[in-house]
Design a protein around this motif. Structure first.
Motif, PDB file in Angstrom:
ATOM      1  N   PHE A 107      76.932  36.037 -22.465  1.00 19.17           N
ATOM      2  CA  PHE A 107      78.206  36.701 -22.738  1.00 19.17           C
ATOM      3  C   PHE A 107      78.911  37.192 -21.475  1.00 19.17           C
ATOM      4  CE2 PHE A 107      76.796  36.325 -27.018  1.00 19.17           C
ATOM      5  CZ  PHE A 107      77.962  36.282 -27.765  1.00 19.17           C
ATOM      6  N   PRO A 108      78.269  38.011 -20.643  1.00 13.61           N
ATOM      7  CA  PRO A 108      79.012  38.494 -19.466  1.00 13.61           C
ATOM      8  C   PRO A 108      79.326  37.417 -18.445  1.00 13.61           C
ATOM      9  CG  PRO A 108      76.755  39.309 -19.418  1.00 13.61           C
ATOM     10  CD  PRO A 108      76.949  38.630 -20.741  1.00 13.61           C
ATOM     11  N   GLN A 109      78.484  36.416 -18.327  1.00 11.93           N
ATOM     12  CA  GLN A 109      78.695  35.408 -17.288  1.00 11.93           C
ATOM     13  C   GLN A 109      79.479  34.189 -17.762  1.00 11.93           C
ATOM     14  OE1 GLN A 109      74.868  34.494 -15.594  1.00 11.93           O
ATOM     15  NE2 GLN A 109      74.688  36.492 -14.631  1.00 11.93           N
ATOM     16  N   TYR A 110      79.610  34.000 -19.068  1.00 14.94           N
ATOM     17  CA  TYR A 110      80.245  32.772 -19.554  1.00 14.94           C
ATOM     18  C   TYR A 110      81.272  33.038 -20.655  1.00 14.94           C
ATOM     19  CZ  TYR A 110      80.539  27.967 -21.354  1.00 14.94           C
ATOM     20  OH  TYR A 110      80.980  26.742 -21.782  1.00 14.94           O
ATOM     21  N   ILE A 111      80.855  33.601 -21.769  1.00  8.85           N
ATOM     22  CA  ILE A 111      81.732  33.742 -22.929  1.00  8.85           C
ATOM     23  C   ILE A 111      82.922  34.659 -22.630  1.00  8.85           C
ATOM     24  CG2 ILE A 111      81.902  34.513 -25.337  1.00  8.85           C
ATOM     25  CD1 ILE A 111      80.299  31.897 -24.942  1.00  8.85           C
ATOM     26  N   PHE A 112      82.664  35.867 -22.161  1.00 11.20           N
ATOM     27  CA  PHE A 112      83.763  36.806 -21.934  1.00 11.20           C
ATOM     28  C   PHE A 112      84.770  36.278 -20.915  1.00 11.20           C
ATOM     29  CE2 PHE A 112      80.767  40.405 -23.318  1.00 11.20           C
ATOM     30  CZ  PHE A 112      81.140  40.261 -24.637  1.00 11.20           C
ATOM     31  N   LYS A 113      84.295  35.578 -19.913  1.00  9.27           N
ATOM     32  CA  LYS A 113      85.203  35.008 -18.910  1.00  9.27           C
ATOM     33  C   LYS A 113      86.092  33.924 -19.511  1.00  9.27           C
ATOM     34  CE  LYS A 113      82.309  36.021 -14.941  1.00  9.27           C
ATOM     35  NZ  LYS A 113      81.577  35.492 -13.802  1.00  9.27           N
ATOM     36  N   ARG A 114      85.581  33.209 -20.521  1.00 13.47           N
ATOM     37  CA  ARG A 114      86.329  32.103 -21.115  1.00 13.47           C
ATOM     38  C   ARG A 114      87.287  32.536 -22.217  1.00 13.47           C
ATOM     39  NH1 ARG A 114      83.550  30.663 -17.403  1.00 13.47           N
ATOM     40  NH2 ARG A 114      82.990  28.549 -16.876  1.00 13.47           N
ATOM     41  N   VAL A 115      87.030  33.690 -22.842  1.00 14.98           N
ATOM     42  CA  VAL A 115      87.913  34.145 -23.922  1.00 14.98           C
ATOM     43  C   VAL A 115      88.913  35.204 -23.462  1.00 14.98           C
ATOM     44  CG1 VAL A 115      86.180  33.618 -25.676  1.00 14.98           C
ATOM     45  CG2 VAL A 115      86.368  35.950 -24.821  1.00 14.98           C
ATOM     46  N   ASN A 116      88.721  35.738 -22.275  1.00 11.64           N
ATOM     47  CA  ASN A 116      89.543  36.830 -21.768  1.00 11.64           C
ATOM     48  C   ASN A 116      91.049  36.535 -21.829  1.00 11.64           C
ATOM     49  OD1 ASN A 116      89.957  39.360 -20.563  1.00 11.64           O
ATOM     50  ND2 ASN A 116      90.094  38.408 -18.548  1.00 11.64           N
ATOM     51  N   HIS A 117      91.441  35.323 -21.507  1.00 11.94           N
ATOM     52  CA  HIS A 117      92.867  34.973 -21.469  1.00 11.94           C
ATOM     53  C   HIS A 117      93.539  35.026 -22.841  1.00 11.94           C
ATOM     54  CE1 HIS A 117      91.189  31.138 -22.775  1.00 11.94           C
ATOM     55  NE2 HIS A 117      92.409  30.817 -23.173  1.00 11.94           N
ATOM     56  N   LEU A 118      92.744  34.972 -23.908  1.00 18.27           N
ATOM     57  CA  LEU A 118      93.329  34.977 -25.250  1.00 18.27           C
ATOM     58  C   LEU A 118      93.949  36.327 -25.607  1.00 18.27           C
ATOM     59  CD1 LEU A 118      90.633  32.924 -27.176  1.00 18.27           C
ATOM     60  CD2 LEU A 118      92.887  32.151 -26.431  1.00 18.27           C
ATOM     61  N   ALA A 119      93.531  37.382 -24.952  1.00 17.17           N
ATOM     62  CA  ALA A 119      94.101  38.707 -25.217  1.00 17.17           C
ATOM     63  C   ALA A 119      95.578  38.762 -24.854  1.00 17.17           C
ATOM     64  CB  ALA A 119      93.334  39.774 -24.456  1.00 17.17           C
TER      65      ALA A 119
END
Length: 106
Positions: A50-62
């Motif tokens: 999550f901190p190294q992959y998922i959150f970085k990839r979904v962050n722009h959707l906000a």
């Protein structure tokens, strides 16, 4: 299996988070959230998923220009957070077990 979901399906869905079509991005975040929530076991090497992959990839959707994509992200964020916490808890439990196990071998 969980390994297939983690190493094959998740990367494919993450790729779709960058699609030019907002409906595809919205569907991708919903699908990603659902798939991640079904994973019950994972290797210790995936503990930082999550901190190294998922959150970085979904962050722009906000701040996505599309209301559809932002809405899908908003609807997914709570389950993503719960799943992330579960991954963290499991990884801590594995680490504690390994420490105890290696201590008893001495």
């Amino acid at each position: 299996s969980d390994e297939i979901r983690l190493h094959r399906i998740v990367p494919s869905i993450v790729f779709l988070l960058q699609d030019t079509d907002a409906i595809v991005r919205a569907s991708a975040i919903s699908s990603l959230t659902s798939v991640l929530a079904t994973i019950t076991s994972f290797p210790p090497s995936d503990a930082q998923l999550f901190p190294q992959y998922i959150f970085k990839r979904v962050n722009h959707l906000a701040s996505d220009p599309s209301v559809t994509a932002r809405d899908a992200f908003a609807q997914s964020i709570a389950l993503l957070a719960e799943t992330s916490l579960r991954f963290l808890d499991v990884s801590h439990a594995i680490r504690m077990y390994e420490m105890i196990d290696s201590g008893s071998a001495l």
